[in-house]
Design a protein around this motif. Sequence first.
Motif, PDB file in Angstrom:
ATOM      1  N   GLN A  21      -0.160   4.561  -0.422  1.00  0.00           N
ATOM      2  CA  GLN A  21       0.465   5.426   0.594  1.00  0.00           C
ATOM      3  C   GLN A  21       0.762   6.819   0.044  1.00  0.00           C
ATOM      4  O   GLN A  21       0.593   7.819   0.727  1.00  0.00           O
ATOM      5  N   ALA A  25      -1.045  10.213   1.491  1.00  0.00           N
ATOM      6  CA  ALA A  25      -0.225  11.319   1.998  1.00  0.00           C
ATOM      7  C   ALA A  25      -0.327  12.566   1.113  1.00  0.00           C
ATOM      8  O   ALA A  25       0.138  13.645   1.493  1.00  0.00           O
ATOM      9  N   LEU A  82       7.204  11.095   1.476  1.00  0.00           N
ATOM     10  CA  LEU A  82       6.235  10.398   2.333  1.00  0.00           C
ATOM     11  C   LEU A  82       6.513  10.746   3.800  1.00  0.00           C
ATOM     12  O   LEU A  82       7.655  10.674   4.255  1.00  0.00           O
ATOM     13  N   ASP A  84       5.629   9.174   6.571  1.00  0.00           N
ATOM     14  CA  ASP A  84       5.871   8.028   7.453  1.00  0.00           C
ATOM     15  C   ASP A  84       6.751   7.012   6.749  1.00  0.00           C
ATOM     16  O   ASP A  84       6.903   7.037   5.529  1.00  0.00           O
TER      17      ASP A  84
END
Length: 462
Positions: A21, A25, A82, A84
Motif C-alpha cells: 500500500q 501510494a 497514506l 486511504d
Amino acid sequence: QMDQPGIAGSCAAFFAELDQQVQKAGVLDPGAFRVEKYPYLRVNRFLASFSGDIRDETAFNAWADRLQDLDQEGRRHEIANLPDRIMIAGERIGAPEAIEQVVTCGDVLRNSDFVAEQARAGLQESISAPDDYITLRRVIGLYPISKPFILWGVRNWHEDVHRRFTVQPPADWQSVIYVPPDRPGRKEAGEIITRTKRDALGIPLFTSAEQEALLQFHAPVWEVESARDFDLIGTPYWAAPGRLAVDTQKPTVYTLLSFTRFGSEILTQLNYITWFTARPKQSALDIYGGPLDGVNFRVTLDAAGVPLLYESVHNCGCYYKAYPTHRLQVREKIAYQEPPLILQAPEYDPGSQFITVAMESRTHYVHHLYTTDGRRPSDAVSYTLQDYGYLLSMAHTAGARSSMFDQYGIAHGSQRLERYILWPTGVLSPGAMRQYGRHAVAFIGRRHFDDPHYLQEIFVRK
C-alpha cells in the motif's frame, strides 16, 4: 518468512500488505534504507558502520533495537501519509492500530529470526547503506572527462570563500537577526552528555527532555542579509497539493539529533535546519536558482559535551563547509577525491555566548561565523525549534498528509537547471533540496553529510 507457521506468518503477511500500500501510494519515507528480508528493520549510514564490529548478543540487541526504531519511525510517517484507510487481511484498520501492529509484529519476527548466532552474523554480513550516487550515470556521462572541469570549479569556489569568510560580524549588512528560545542553564546542559547512559554500542540513550535541552542550549543565532521575502526564515507548508510554500511570518528552525564516530568514540551531533522560500533566479538561465532553499548548521559535541566541530551545508547537499575548533587539526593527507572546504571556528564559550551563522542575501551562502554575548538585540526576531519529523508528514488543505520530500528524498518542486549539466556526477537532481540522510556532498568521488567516518578521515585531535 511468508511460509512461517502461525503468528510469525501472519506478521510477515501484515508487513507485505502494508509495504504494498505504501508503494502503490508512493509515500515511502526514504530517510533510512530498508533491509532486505527484514521488513521491520531499516538502516542508516551510522548504524551500518557497526556491521562487523558486533561481538556479543548484548551489542547485537542494542544494534537491532536501533534498526527497529528507524523502521518504526519511517513507518509512522508512511502510515500517516497514506491517502486511504489501511487494508490488512481484507479489513480496514486505523493508523494507531497499524502502528501498534508494526511494533508487535516487528518484535515477533525479530524474536523468531535471530535465535541462532548464525542468523545474527548473517545480518551483519548482509546489511549496508547504499550511497547516493548513480554509478550508471557516471559510466555513460563521460565522468572522467568532466572531472577536471568540476574540480576546477570547486577550487575556484574554495578560493572565493577563503577570501570572503571571517569570524567577525559582517560590516555593512542590512540584516534580520533570529535568536533561539531561552536556553537551559550551562551546568544542566553540560552534564547531559557526561551523565547519560550509553547502550552496548556506546551510543548515548538520551531522554526526549535531554535531547530538547541539548538542542536548546547549543541553538545558534542566525543573521541573514535581507533584501526581500526570500531571505526570511520560515515554516514550509502545503499551499496546494504538490506545491510547497514557506510561511515567513513563522520563523522555525528544524532540529535533528545524529551521531558520528571518531576513533573509538561515538559523538553526538545537533542539526539545525532552516528553510527559505527560494534562492531567487538572477535570470531565466540561472542554473542555481529556484523554489525553496535552506541551510543545515551542525554542531558536533565531544565526550564532555563541548563543541568540537561546526559544519554548514545547504539542504541540497551543496556548499559543504567545516569549521573545526582549535582542538582539531586537519590531516596532512585527506583521502577524499574532492577536498572538503575547511575554514575555522571562532573561539566560543557556550555558557555565556551565542554562535552566529551569517548568510548573505539571495544565495544564503554562509560568509561569517562569529560569537556574540548572551544579550539579544532589541530588534531580533525569535524563532521556534521544531522536530525535523514534522516535515515528513505535513497536513494538506484537504486534511490529507504528505512528506515535504518524495520517495527519492527530493523536496517537491525544488529541482534546479544545474541537474541537466551535472548529471554525469551521478548525483540525483543536483541542486534540489533533500531529506536528511540523503545528502551527497561531493561531485567527485563519493562523500555524504552523514558519513560516519568523515571526522577521522579529515581531522586528528591536537
